[in-house]
Motif scaffolding. Sequence first.
Motif, short mmCIF file in Angstrom:
data_model
loop_
_atom_site.label_atom_id
_atom_site.label_comp_id
_atom_site.label_asym_id
_atom_site.label_seq_id
_atom_site.Cartn_x
_atom_site.Cartn_y
_atom_site.Cartn_z
N THR A 11 0.83 -1.20 0.00
CA THR A 11 0.00 0.00 0.00
C THR A 11 0.87 1.25 0.00
O THR A 11 0.60 2.21 -0.72
CB THR A 11 -0.93 0.00 1.23
N LYS A 12 1.93 1.23 0.79
CA LYS A 12 2.84 2.37 0.85
C LYS A 12 3.50 2.61 -0.50
O LYS A 12 3.57 3.74 -0.99
CB LYS A 12 3.92 2.12 1.91
N ILE A 13 3.97 1.55 -1.14
CA ILE A 13 4.61 1.67 -2.45
C ILE A 13 3.61 2.17 -3.50
O ILE A 13 3.93 3.02 -4.32
CB ILE A 13 5.23 0.31 -2.87
N ALA A 14 2.38 1.67 -3.44
CA ALA A 14 1.35 2.10 -4.39
C ALA A 14 1.07 3.59 -4.24
O ALA A 14 0.91 4.30 -5.23
CB ALA A 14 0.09 1.28 -4.20
N ARG A 15 1.01 4.07 -3.02
CA ARG A 15 0.77 5.50 -2.79
C ARG A 15 1.92 6.33 -3.33
O ARG A 15 1.72 7.40 -3.91
CB ARG A 15 0.59 5.77 -1.30
N GLU A 16 3.16 5.87 -3.11
CA GLU A 16 4.33 6.60 -3.62
C GLU A 16 4.32 6.66 -5.14
O GLU A 16 4.60 7.70 -5.73
CB GLU A 16 5.62 5.95 -3.12
N LEU A 17 3.99 5.55 -5.78
CA LEU A 17 3.94 5.53 -7.24
C LEU A 17 2.81 6.40 -7.79
O LEU A 17 2.96 7.03 -8.83
CB LEU A 17 3.79 4.09 -7.75
#
Length: 63
Positions: A11-17
């Motif tokens: 979820t964190k990586i998806a938000r960053e992307l």
Amino acid sequence: MGRGRQKAKHTKIARELKSFSPSVNYAALERELATHSDEDNYVDKWADQYEDEDEDEESLERA
């Protein structure tokens, strides 16, 4: 318990992307696109290195 951490990381990586927006050099892109002609798009740069498969089949049929 491991699945929760993995999901949180994804979820964190998806938000960053999702919020990532790289800068684009439109002038360089325009120069690159302007230098290529339509003929260059259809040139096979590897054609001289390999024989055509069709030629091999035709020679076998003739024999």
